[in-house]
Design a protein around this motif. Sequence first.
Motif, PDB file in Angstrom:
ATOM      1  N   HIS A 479      -4.195   0.928  -0.344  1.00 48.32           N
ATOM      2  CA  HIS A 479      -4.750   2.208   0.371  1.00 48.32           C
ATOM      3  C   HIS A 479      -3.415   3.088   0.700  1.00 48.32           C
ATOM      4  CE1 HIS A 479      -3.555  -0.209   3.800  1.00 48.32           C
ATOM      5  NE2 HIS A 479      -3.400   0.849   4.595  1.00 48.32           N
ATOM      6  N   TYR A 480      -2.301   2.702   0.806  1.00 43.60           N
ATOM      7  CA  TYR A 480      -1.020   3.064   1.327  1.00 43.60           C
ATOM      8  C   TYR A 480      -0.053   3.185   0.382  1.00 43.60           C
ATOM      9  CZ  TYR A 480       2.274   4.230   4.969  1.00 43.60           C
ATOM     10  OH  TYR A 480       3.445   4.804   5.665  1.00 43.60           O
ATOM     11  N   TRP A 481      -0.057   4.092  -0.707  1.00 45.78           N
ATOM     12  CA  TRP A 481       0.774   4.193  -1.936  1.00 45.78           C
ATOM     13  C   TRP A 481       0.754   5.662  -2.240  1.00 45.78           C
ATOM     14  CZ3 TRP A 481       2.020   4.009  -7.249  1.00 45.78           C
ATOM     15  CH2 TRP A 481       3.134   3.170  -7.592  1.00 45.78           C
ATOM     16  N   ASN A 482       1.493   6.549  -1.472  1.00 47.79           N
ATOM     17  CA  ASN A 482       1.290   7.914  -1.734  1.00 47.79           C
ATOM     18  C   ASN A 482       2.539   8.813  -2.238  1.00 47.79           C
ATOM     19  OD1 ASN A 482      -1.136   7.646  -0.367  1.00 47.79           O
ATOM     20  ND2 ASN A 482      -0.111   7.560   1.726  1.00 47.79           N
ATOM     21  N   GLN A 562      -1.245   7.619   7.140  1.00 49.27           N
ATOM     22  CA  GLN A 562      -1.432   6.843   5.926  1.00 49.27           C
ATOM     23  C   GLN A 562      -1.743   5.623   6.302  1.00 49.27           C
ATOM     24  OE1 GLN A 562       2.001   7.977   2.927  1.00 49.27           O
ATOM     25  NE2 GLN A 562       2.883   8.250   5.002  1.00 49.27           N
ATOM     26  N   CYS A 565      -5.690   5.633   6.487  1.00 48.12           N
ATOM     27  CA  CYS A 565      -6.409   6.108   5.183  1.00 48.12           C
ATOM     28  C   CYS A 565      -7.087   4.943   4.520  1.00 48.12           C
ATOM     29  CB  CYS A 565      -5.247   6.541   4.180  1.00 48.12           C
ATOM     30  SG  CYS A 565      -6.066   6.875   2.876  1.00 48.12           S
ATOM     31  N   LEU A 567      -9.196   3.812   1.042  1.00 44.49           N
ATOM     32  CA  LEU A 567      -9.700   4.180  -0.259  1.00 44.49           C
ATOM     33  C   LEU A 567     -10.837   4.330  -0.287  1.00 44.49           C
ATOM     34  CD1 LEU A 567      -7.503   1.816  -2.406  1.00 44.49           C
ATOM     35  CD2 LEU A 567      -7.219   4.248  -2.409  1.00 44.49           C
ATOM     36  N   LEU A 572      -8.385  11.075  -0.071  1.00 47.62           N
ATOM     37  CA  LEU A 572      -7.010  10.790  -0.538  1.00 47.62           C
ATOM     38  C   LEU A 572      -5.960  11.682  -0.874  1.00 47.62           C
ATOM     39  CD1 LEU A 572      -8.090   8.000  -2.946  1.00 47.62           C
ATOM     40  CD2 LEU A 572      -7.782   7.836  -0.636  1.00 47.62           C
ATOM     41  N   HIS A 593      -2.603  10.257  -2.216  1.00 48.26           N
ATOM     42  CA  HIS A 593      -2.496   9.102  -2.948  1.00 48.26           C
ATOM     43  C   HIS A 593      -2.111   9.094  -4.371  1.00 48.26           C
ATOM     44  CE1 HIS A 593      -3.078   4.809  -3.969  1.00 48.26           C
ATOM     45  NE2 HIS A 593      -3.196   4.538  -2.650  1.00 48.26           N
ATOM     46  N   ARG A 839       5.306   4.631   1.180  1.00 49.17           N
ATOM     47  CA  ARG A 839       4.319   3.503   0.912  1.00 49.17           C
ATOM     48  C   ARG A 839       4.366   2.557   1.766  1.00 49.17           C
ATOM     49  NH1 ARG A 839       6.819   2.968  -5.414  1.00 49.17           N
ATOM     50  NH2 ARG A 839       6.091   4.872  -6.248  1.00 49.17           N
TER      51      ARG A 839
END
Length: 894
Positions: A479-482, A562, A565, A567, A572, A593, A839
């Motif tokens: 979920h945390y890869w922005n 983040q 957040c 998914l 996103l 994201h 991230r």
Amino acid sequence: MNEALENSILNLTSSELKMVRMKLSQYLEKLQELEKEKGAKRLVAYIRPKPNFNLEDFQMTLGKRMPDHMIPAKFIQVEEFPKLPNGKIDFRKIKTSTQEAVGPRTVIEKPKNKIEEQLVAIWEKVLNFSPIHTTDNFFEIGGDSILSIQIIAKLRECGIDITPNQLFKHQTIAALSAEVKSSLKPTYTYRHLVEIKGTGSKPPLYCLHAGGIHLFSYNRLADYMDSQRPIYALQASAVTGKLKLHKSVEEMAHDFLDEIKINQPKGPYHIMAYCFSTAVGLEIARILEERKEEVNFIVVDTIAHFHQLFAWNRTKTRILNILKVLRDRRVNRFFGLIRKRIKSFIDPKLVKYLGEKEERKIERLRLNYLKIYKKYSWDVYKGKFILLLTESGGRHLVSDIIKSWEKITEKENDIIDIEGKHEELFSDVGVRDTAISLEYCMENFENELDKTFERNLQSNILLTPIQHWFFDTHKRQPHYWNQIVRLTNVGSLDQTNIKSILDFLVFQHDALRLSFSNNTDGWKANLHPKKNVEVFRLVDLSQTEDVLEQNKEIKEVILGVQEKCSLVDGPLFKCLFFKCGELQENKIYLLAHHLVIDSVSWSLLNKNFNTGVKHQFKKKPIVLSGKTLSIKQWGEYLLELSTSPEILKELPFWEMQKEDSYMFPSDYTQRNNHFEECSIKVLKAVISEEETSLMLQGTDWGFSTEIEELLITVLHTVLSEWSNLERICFGLEKHGRNAGILEVDVSNTVGWFTSYFPISINISKTSTLKARLKHVSEQLRSVPNDGIGYGILKYLNQDQRRNSKLRQKPQVIFNYLGISSDNKNGSNVGFKMINKWSRHPNSERSYGLEVNAIIENGQLRMNWSYSTELFKETTVKNLVARYNTVLREILLQC
């Protein structure tokens, strides 16, 4: 060297030395063309052309059959080929020939037409140098696939719509202009279609001729319609054109529709019929319905079977009305009615015999239409339409109108009451109310279409290969890869402005409303309805009294958002507006994201955002250029490609991409098959403007070399020396939007389109730098379709047994991001990428070394990202230093 001059140079300061280098570089640039002619190595073709030989056609044919680096840079025309005694060509003699060179490589070609002038202006703006000639090859003068997207976007703004593939196939302005001409609308002289208002972003309204068989009734309509609604009218013959009497309503409908389709190739179509035009309107709507086109048929206050108005029951009603007037002794009204009837009978006769030429023509058209109107067969119409009705004709007439249309459609239809009299609906008295009612009908129709489209769009959205890769390799914190950008040069924009623009962008771009759910079948993509996505968040820090404290709170909010957040729930894509008060300017961040965005998409959003700003300041609705393929359609298209012969034949190539890079030396023992983001550090390197400029000019070794090929050659050389390996498997990324195999256009679509693939490059350690560069270029150019097929085969093709060998995990990732387009317009809002906080610390990486390169502000910038679980900082610093040294060596030999 003169001793005094040498001492002078040695005594120069660093800034003075830099200035000398710049001046010397400029001087060398001026000599470049002369030097090329004198001694540069390049392919030269000697030709003995036949009569009517066309060099441009010949070059285009070569371009289709040969790779770029094998196409001659120069063509020399000879009358005869000199021969040696043994019958072979005497190359020594032919090289000393005084014959003049032919073709664009030896002559400065200037634009020959307006299209070429536009192309030159756009290329010079995007590539940031001039002059550019019509025979310059886009990719030889600094262009790349990322810049090609900008070229296409700017062409679209000029009304020129081409695909990325067309630019890749026609790489010079001369060749591309011919392609552009073929893609433009053919010039067409309209006989029936007349523009009332031709501009606007909404589907047009087509008004069919009124009672006078001409379009003059509709002139005022545009004053009260939506400003973005184009309006056209159709009449039996053009006012100034040759008179044409149609033989049937069906013939007239087909002629009208032909011109409508030329003007608007795709629906939805809004067709309005009024008075005499109901039959032709119904026939046009019927044809469109049969073709499965979206048509909105609007009838304004008119009965079907219009000639029935003259039937006996109608005549009887009129006589009764006259008697009623007599009974009420309204003498003035009675005589006024008589005068009106006499006038309506006599006026057409006067026009027919004594009127002006154009009046007589219109009267002939009217009489002819009455004739074919009575012959028209009023068959059942299966579509739906809207009826706008006044009460001016009395209850009996209204009732008859409704019944007449119910008989034709065999169902009830939508009826909207409008004010005014039938004959005044489009006059100064009633046109405003009529326009409002028409706009209401069209808006409702478009909203219903939009809802249907949304329902279809939200169902069964397929993951793309790069999204599959993400979920396959990121298990812990997906979920945390922005990606994060900060808005710069915001100026006077406040939160209201920014929120409204972002709401529009979310409405426009489907990917920004995506979410993802994980079930027994794996991860799935979902699309949220437009109404349910709220991306804007205001954070008021104006009461904080210290700038450092404000910045600390900003970081904490960004990290916290983040962390929370989801998914599944989304959104996103988010905007954080930090209101900073008087301490500093407000700070605005956009977070997205990576599953829903890539670097090209950020450029698109930046451009769209500034378009929104300009339209807001002008107090106009935001209008963007046409949408290209949707995310849903893109996924379906890739799935279809996964079983195509073109993709399946790539499988042997991808199976050959062996990886030996797992044998790289390391400072620490690798315990797991992944590395955490918290262990990643980044070393930055910057190459000077002079060296970057030299690199952008390209190599001079007889073949065209792209910047990416040069950078990978240097990287392979450095890693090969370090690891003692000749074959190294790189993981490469392309933006994935214009591979040769693609027959769709996604140049204006936001999303994550990256194609990721392995490429194994094998070069002998004894090769010279020149030979290395050539080998790397050849191996990279052997990659089919820009590498898009690897992910399609690995993740979308269902034959997993066949694709079982596609499991490469390169330990070195390289990504060239192209040339960053600076915000040269000081009034534009900028998007600055933030390379931190984006991230989760526990997110995984499957590779230990990543190199990202981009050219910004005229300098090559490289980020070397490495895992401290594998390498010491000194190890990577040595690699960076060696890389810079080898790059300078190779540039000196260019």
